[in-house]
Design a protein around this motif. Structure first.
Motif, PDB file in Angstrom:
ATOM      1  N   UNK A  28       0.930  -1.106   0.014  1.00  0.00           N
ATOM      2  CA  UNK A  28       0.047  -0.143   0.259  1.00  0.00           C
ATOM      3  C   UNK A  28       0.928   1.135   0.032  1.00  0.00           C
ATOM      4  N   UNK A  29       0.476   2.899  -0.694  1.00  0.00           N
ATOM      5  CA  UNK A  29       0.989   3.275  -1.240  1.00  0.00           C
ATOM      6  C   UNK A  29       0.622   5.023  -0.128  1.00  0.00           C
ATOM      7  N   UNK A  30       1.032   5.210   0.586  1.00  0.00           N
ATOM      8  CA  UNK A  30       0.335   6.269   1.662  1.00  0.00           C
ATOM      9  C   UNK A  30       1.391   7.335   1.167  1.00  0.00           C
ATOM     10  N   UNK A  53      -1.056   4.869   9.264  1.00  0.00           N
ATOM     11  CA  UNK A  53      -2.429   4.581   9.976  1.00  0.00           C
ATOM     12  C   UNK A  53      -3.284   4.887   8.209  1.00  0.00           C
ATOM     13  N   UNK A  54      -2.421   6.326   7.677  1.00  0.00           N
ATOM     14  CA  UNK A  54      -3.736   5.994   6.153  1.00  0.00           C
ATOM     15  C   UNK A  54      -3.429   4.903   5.523  1.00  0.00           C
ATOM     16  N   UNK A  55      -2.777   4.265   5.015  1.00  0.00           N
ATOM     17  CA  UNK A  55      -2.608   2.451   4.619  1.00  0.00           C
ATOM     18  C   UNK A  55      -3.404   1.637   5.219  1.00  0.00           C
ATOM     19  N   UNK A  56      -3.709   1.464   6.887  1.00  0.00           N
ATOM     20  CA  UNK A  56      -4.271   0.849   7.321  1.00  0.00           C
ATOM     21  C   UNK A  56      -5.486   1.136   7.170  1.00  0.00           C
ATOM     22  N   UNK A 104       6.169  13.046   3.743  1.00  0.00           N
ATOM     23  CA  UNK A 104       6.625  11.336   3.191  1.00  0.00           C
ATOM     24  C   UNK A 104       5.295  10.824   2.850  1.00  0.00           C
ATOM     25  N   UNK A 105       6.077  10.253   1.919  1.00  0.00           N
ATOM     26  CA  UNK A 105       5.736   8.670   0.594  1.00  0.00           C
ATOM     27  C   UNK A 105       5.609   7.802   1.193  1.00  0.00           C
ATOM     28  N   UNK A 110       1.770  -5.058   4.439  1.00  0.00           N
ATOM     29  CA  UNK A 110       0.127  -5.474   4.845  1.00  0.00           C
ATOM     30  C   UNK A 110       0.454  -6.956   4.220  1.00  0.00           C
ATOM     31  N   UNK A 111      -0.236  -7.678   5.722  1.00  0.00           N
ATOM     32  CA  UNK A 111      -0.630  -9.176   5.869  1.00  0.00           C
ATOM     33  C   UNK A 111      -2.039  -9.580   5.717  1.00  0.00           C
ATOM     34  N   UNK A 112      -2.713  -9.541   4.476  1.00  0.00           N
ATOM     35  CA  UNK A 112      -4.037  -9.304   4.408  1.00  0.00           C
ATOM     36  C   UNK A 112      -4.701 -10.119   5.316  1.00  0.00           C
ATOM     37  N   UNK A 113      -3.907 -11.369   5.604  1.00  0.00           N
ATOM     38  CA  UNK A 113      -5.075 -12.256   6.095  1.00  0.00           C
ATOM     39  C   UNK A 113      -5.044 -12.008   7.745  1.00  0.00           C
TER      40      UNK A 113
END
Length: 392
Positions: A28-30, A53-56, A104-105, A110-113
């Motif tokens: 994920x890019x945030x 937080x934004x990526x989550x 920052x970018x 992230x482990x979706x499971x």
């Protein structure tokens, strides 16, 4: 040969294991930002944590899952979460710094499971935001010098909610509409208007936001106090959400803070400048919006998903939710019919007919879906326009 074969097997096994790991993990890019208050290093850490937080939120994770980043390392000992962290890797791919702020970018693996999603969390909740309004003339007068702050808060809140996997956010509606400040209250005339708005814009939830004050503090007449006095400004607003299908206020929260106000009343203040965003007041305002978004995500992540029937096609019917909201083929909904009755005092109330039926999604379109009875022998006859179905 045996050693070579063993190495080959281990290599293949590791490759398959990594491929399997890759199969349920996603990059994920945030973006994240933070004011430079306690030094550049701290601001950089805060900016990366903001991006995390934004990526989550993009991934649809619960806001309870939070892992701290400090000086290039994810700190597992300071994690607040219900289960093991889904974050596997964090890479800062770009950093920009001004006099007041670090942006920052970040790429986050992230482990979706490991993201605990409820069944209702698979479908986005349709949310219609109504623009921030001032509670009264006194609230508006308190905003002298920052009169357009309500528009900036509209933009910020809508953008952050749109980035959350929980919501399908409609364009912000600029209209003056009130709501009661209590949960689960009977609908008022304004709330009946909200039902009409929600129907027109195909939304289940209508969100209103009210600014109560932006008041500035004032020193007393003591000369010494005036010399040592540091001006401050308050921010106080309410967020309310009305469930237009179930006719109830389902969210009410007040957000308030006070911070130093270094700006002169006579100066022109650019609310999008780093000078404002990096100020103590600007940071508190951004923090409050983040808090509101977190509260909304936590409240509605596992909330029930309902939709209205908008057309009939024989035994099949069309609902006002589709691919944009995460509806998939074979999802099942239940329909329970109600009738609107007139009371002796002239008011209206609903009664349940006591019949219900199950329906399966057989076709999905961008904003609508077609449902068919699971059992033709036991389905509800005469499904009507505006009947409500709920995700099973």
């Amino acid at each position: 040969m045996k050693i070579a074969n063993l190495i080959k097997k281990l290599t293949v096994g590791a490759a398959l294991s990594f491929a399997s790991f890759q199969g349920y993990c996603t990059w994920y890019v945030a973006n994240g930002s933070a004011a430079i208050i306690d030094g550049v290093t701290q601001a950089r850490n805060d900016a990366v944590n903001d991006a995390i937080r934004n990526a989550l939120l993009q991934a649809g994770a619960s806001v309870q899952i939070e892992q701290k980043y400090k000086n290039g390392v994810l700190e597992s000992d300071s994690v607040r979460m219900k289960s093991a962290s889904p974050i596997r890797k964090v890479l800062v791919v770009e950093e920009q710094r001004s006099m007041n702020k670090v942006n920052v970018t970040v790429k986050i693996f992230i482990d979706d499971k490991r993201i605990n999603r409820c069944s209702q969390g698979k479908v986005k909740k349709t949310l219609l935001p109504v623009a921030f309004r001032y509670a009264d003339s006194q609230a508006y007068q308190s905003s002298i010098g920052i009169e357009s702050m309500n528009k900036e808060m509209d933009k910020l809140l809508s953008e952050k909610l749109s980035n959350a996997a929980v919501f399908n956010v409609k364009p912000t509606l600029n209209i003056n509409i009130a709501t009661k400040k209590t949960l689960n209250s009977a609908p008022s005339q304004n709330e009946s208007n909200m039902v009409s708005l929600a129907t027109r814009y195909s939304s289940q939830y209508v969100m209103t936001a009210t600014i109560n004050t932006f008041s500035q503090s004032e020193p007393n007449d003591n000369v010494l106090t005036k010399l040592l006095y540091t001006p401050t400004r308050s921010i106080n607003f309410d967020i309310d959400v009305y469930d237009a299908i179930n006719n109830a206020n389902v969210f009410h929260q007040n957000y308030t803070a006070e911070a130093e106000w270094p700006f002169k009343n006579s100066e022109f203040l650019d609310l999008r400048s780093d000078r404002f965003k990096g100020s103590a007041f600007g940071q508190r305002m951004y923090d409050l919006i983040d808090r509101a978004v977190g509260d909304l995500v936590a409240t509605f992540q596992c909330a029930s998903v309902s939709a209205r029937v908008i057309d009939n096609d024989g035994d099949d019917f069309i609902i006002n939710l589709g691919r944009d909201s995460g509806i998939l083929k074979d999802m099942e909904f239940t329909l329970e019919q109600t009738s609107t009755m007139q009371s002796g005092l002239g008011g209206e109330y609903e009664i349940y007919e006591g019949k219900s039926g199950k329906y399966k999604v057989i076709a999905v379109y961008p904003r609508t879906a077609k449902l068919r009875p699971v059992d033709l022998q036991n389905n509800i006859l005469n499904v009507n326009i505006n009947d409500v179905v709920t995700l099973h």
